[in-house]
Design an enzyme around this catalytic site. Structure first.
Site, PDB file in Angstrom:
ATOM      1  CG  HIS A 156      -1.146  -0.744  -5.169  1.00  0.00           C
ATOM      2  ND1 HIS A 156      -0.142  -1.625  -5.512  1.00  0.00           N
ATOM      3  CD2 HIS A 156      -1.517  -0.140  -6.332  1.00  0.00           C
ATOM      4  CE1 HIS A 156       0.080  -1.552  -6.805  1.00  0.00           C
ATOM      5  NE2 HIS A 156      -0.738  -0.662  -7.330  1.00  0.00           N
ATOM      6  CD  GLU A 157      -4.397   2.290  -7.182  1.00  0.00           C
ATOM      7  OE1 GLU A 157      -3.787   3.129  -7.868  1.00  0.00           O
ATOM      8  OE2 GLU A 157      -4.536   1.105  -7.547  1.00  0.00           O
ATOM      9  CG  HIS A 204       0.870   3.883  -8.211  1.00  0.00           C
ATOM     10  ND1 HIS A 204       2.010   3.280  -8.685  1.00  0.00           N
ATOM     11  CD2 HIS A 204      -0.109   2.945  -8.318  1.00  0.00           C
ATOM     12  CE1 HIS A 204       1.730   2.034  -9.045  1.00  0.00           C
ATOM     13  NE2 HIS A 204       0.453   1.806  -8.824  1.00  0.00           N
ATOM     14  CD  GLU A 229       1.239  -0.969 -10.847  1.00  0.00           C
ATOM     15  OE1 GLU A 229       0.627  -1.186  -9.787  1.00  0.00           O
ATOM     16  OE2 GLU A 229       1.041   0.038 -11.540  1.00  0.00           O
TER      17      GLU A 229
HETATM   18 ZN   LIG Z   1      -0.746   0.166  -9.254  1.00  0.00          ZN
END
Ligand SMILES: [Zn+2]
Length: 463
Positions: A298-299, A302, A378
């Protein structure tokens, strides 16, 4: 003048007193929450935490992870948090308004002029005085929110000295950074009175970019120790995942955040030689390796999808819009109240509280838009994290654990979602973890082009 200054002092004392009273009330509420917490906190503080949390994960007949309802304590924190949010908001308007209408702002400008002489120093000194006054007035509430309340809910093991030291460090950084940038809009107000809002918005881009880039590298280490990752096997897996996502040559850091908080976090930041993957030690204590890998996926999303840069541009547009409203409306207030304010044009640094109130008001209305955009980023990062790890179960259990560890409410109400949720509610994220798996039916992946497929991971064929 003595009468006026007595009035100013009375007003400021009243605000401070109100802050202290609301703090004291909130403290008694927090203390009772603290008693309720003792049982569960002592249970979750034991080394058996992993086992304890894993036991609480419930899977339904279809193999989906069930979202547990919020605990009573989490609901209490959620409700009182909404009240505090409103109190913070109102004080954020009230304090500058009092500073403005009592003429205190003009008094600070005169004082700054006596000390500073030259325009640039006058502006910087005024900013320092104003920030210090706001810090002192807001101190009781920030002490309650940042220290007392976090302890009462069992979310912090921070010593008071560390909290206070960090708070002072933040204040100093804010003073230095603010004093260095505040001249920009005021200089533009002098040089380009019609277009200053536009140029300030554009000028903000490199500043925000610079501070977002340097803060994880130079500022964050002022608060915590950034060491190498201790679990080398997991570090290798994280670096493999990073390699698959096209993030090469990054260093992995483990931060001793457990001295400050029990909440968890991780992020990927920097560029070229400063590229870094950072994990708080709390996340390593609370999540198992598969769950950590999902969070890292997930990170990395970004980072790979340039979410920070996109957010900077959107922020800059909103700054422009906010300043434009200030530009169009401030004249009315200044003409009407110039005798009370003690200044007659926006280019006077004493206008800072007026500028800040009008600007914050616009930002308040744009908050829902920012939140929708942030939730979208997100959600897409969750999708990327799932596609790159293809581990639905680990993603879902990671969120369930985060919910119980951070005392979250998995299904917040509309007001919370509208004004406060920059991430999707945990319940929705678990639902997505349970239901999104195009790879199982051979359908294309939305972000398949952005990373190397799983089969390549171990063999390291490219490079
Ligand atoms: Zn995030």
């Amino acid at each position: 003048m003595p009468l006026k200054s007595r009035f100013i002092i009375t007003m400021l004392l009243t605000i401070w007193l109100l802050g202290t009273i609301s703090f004291a009330q909130a403290q008694s509420e927090g203390a009772s929450a603290g008693r309720a917490q003792i049982d569960s906190a002592s249970a979750s503080n034991t080394p058996g935490i992993q086992a304890a949390t894993q036991d609480s994960i419930i899977v339904d007949a279809q193999g989906r992870v069930v979202v547990p309802p919020a605990s009573d304590l989490a609901m209490k924190r959620y409700r009182s948090g909404n009240v505090l949010w409103v109190v913070d908001l109102l004080l954020g308007f009230l304090i500058p308004l009092v500073i403005l209408f009592t003429g205190f702002s003009a008094w600070m400008r005169d004082t700054a002029r006596k000390i500073g002489k030259k325009w640039f120093f006058l502006v910087a000194i005024y900013f320092i005085l104003y920030t210090l006054v706001e810090y002192i007035i807001g101190f009781p509430l920030s002490y309650y929110e940042g220290f007392v309340r976090e302890h009462a809910y069992g979310l912090s093991n921070q010593a008071f000295g560390k909290w206070f030291g960090d708070s002072i460090k933040e204040l100093i950084i804010g003073l230095v950074v603010g004093a260095l940038v505040i001249w920009l809009p005021y200089l533009l107000l002098k040089k380009a009175p019609k277009r200053w809002w536009l140029y300030t918005g554009i000028g903000a881009i490199p500043f925000i970019f610079f501070f977002l880039m340097i803060s994880p590298i130079w500022i964050a280490p002022l608060f915590n120790d950034y060491g190498p990752m201790k679990d080398k096997a997991l570090e290798t897996k994280i670096l493999n995942l990073a390699d698959r996502a096209g993030i090469e040559g990054a260093r992995v850091f483990e931060v001793n955040k457990s001295v400050d908080t029990k909440t968890v976090n991780a992020y990927v930041t920097g560029f070229a030689g400063s590229k870094r993957i950072v994990l708080w030690d709390t996340i390593l204590q609370k999540l198992n390796p598969d769950e950590v890998l999902f969070v890292m996926g997930h990170e990395m999303a970004h980072y790979v999808m340039h979410h920070i840069i996109k957010t900077i541009f959107l922020t800059s547009l909103l700054i422009m819009a906010g300043l434009w409203v200030v530009h169009r409306t401030s004249g009315y207030f200044i003409t009407r109240y110039q005798n009370r304010f003690g200044f007659d044009h926006l280019g006077d640094i004493a206008s800072l509280p007026l500028l800040s109130v009008l600007f914050s008001l616009v930002m308040l209305f744009t908050t829902p838009v920012m939140n929708v955009y942030s939730r979208y980023l997100e959600h897409e990062s969750d999708r990327f994290g799932l596609e790159i790890t293809q581990n639905n179960f680990a993603g879902a259990t990671a969120f369930v654990k985060l919910q119980s560890e951070n005392l979250g409410n998995p299904r917040p109400g509309w007001f919370y979602k509208l004004m406060r949720s920059d991430h999707p509610p945990i319940g929705e994220r678990v639902d997505f973890m349970n239901s999104y798996h195009p790879w199982k039916s051979g359908q294309p992946l939305k972000y398949g082009k952005l990373f190397k497929p799983i089969s390549v991971a171990g063999s390291n064929t490219t490079q």
